[in-house]
Design a protein around this motif. Structure first.
Motif, PDB file in Angstrom:
ATOM      1  N   GLU A 231       2.519  -4.800 -11.855  1.00  0.00           N
ATOM      2  CA  GLU A 231       2.166  -6.057 -10.581  1.00  0.00           C
ATOM      3  C   GLU A 231       3.298  -6.784 -10.635  1.00  0.00           C
TER       4      GLU A 231
ATOM      5  N   GLN B 211       1.718   0.972  -6.851  1.00  0.00           N
ATOM      6  CA  GLN B 211       0.836   0.939  -6.197  1.00  0.00           C
ATOM      7  C   GLN B 211      -0.375   2.539  -6.481  1.00  0.00           C
TER       8      GLN B 211
ATOM      9  N   LYS C  12       0.727  -0.702   0.072  1.00  0.00           N
ATOM     10  CA  LYS C  12       0.078  -0.056   0.424  1.00  0.00           C
ATOM     11  C   LYS C  12       0.771   1.441  -0.319  1.00  0.00           C
TER      12      LYS C  12
ATOM     13  N   LYS D 288      -0.938   2.502 -10.362  1.00  0.00           N
ATOM     14  CA  LYS D 288      -2.016   1.352 -10.608  1.00  0.00           C
ATOM     15  C   LYS D 288      -3.323   2.171  -9.817  1.00  0.00           C
ATOM     16  N   SER D 289      -4.099   3.181  -9.132  1.00  0.00           N
ATOM     17  CA  SER D 289      -4.432   3.385  -8.682  1.00  0.00           C
ATOM     18  C   SER D 289      -5.237   4.696  -9.720  1.00  0.00           C
TER      19      SER D 289
END
Length: 146
Positions: free
Chosen positions: A90, A8, A3, A11-12
């Motif tokens: 990922e 991440q 997180k 990705k968001s």
């Protein structure tokens, strides 16, 4: 994926981009010269794929930069490209690369030179965030007019 990790965060933005493109008129003009939502969205996803896969991880990815703005792109094509870019974040997270690692090739970007994994991630995250914000603002504006 951790997180709040750099991957991440990228990705968001890609996830938000996917939400927006599924709710907006893809043929709406974004820029004066006629660039449309579908072209901006596809460009953002293709750019993220290219930077994550080729520049940062040294993997294969074919990119036709001229077609990003020179062609029309279907919702299916845009979603497929966004999904590939999310997959790239990922793969990156699983590789556990060091952000200070040098890229195999330096990339001049205006007055900057991107030469590290962290620099590449900062660049592509900012680039993706910029286009996601553009399309989100257009979406929100059009929604307020309905």
């Amino acid at each position: 994926m951790e997180k709040n990790s750099p991957a991440q965060r990228l990705k968001s933005y890609l996830t938000k981009l996917k939400t927006v493109v599924n709710e907006i008129d893809l043929d709406k003009q974004v820029y004066k010269e006629g660039t449309k939502v579908n072209q901006v969205a596809y460009h953002a996803a293709q750019s993220a794929n290219f930077w994550m896969r080729v520049k940062i991880m040294g993997l294969e990815f074919e990119r036709d930069k001229d077609a990003e703005y020179g062609s029309e792109h279907s919702l299916e094509d845009i979603n497929k490209s966004i999904d590939l870019a999310i997959e790239a974040t990922e793969i990156f997270a699983n590789k556990k690369l060091n952000l200070d690692d040098k890229l195999s090739e330096e990339t001049p970007m205006g007055e900057m030179i991107i030469d590290s994994v962290g620099g590449g991630l900062i660049f592509i995250t900012a680039h993706t965030a910029e286009h996601t914000a553009e399309l989100t603002m257009i979406h929100d504006y059009l929604s307020s007019k309905e």
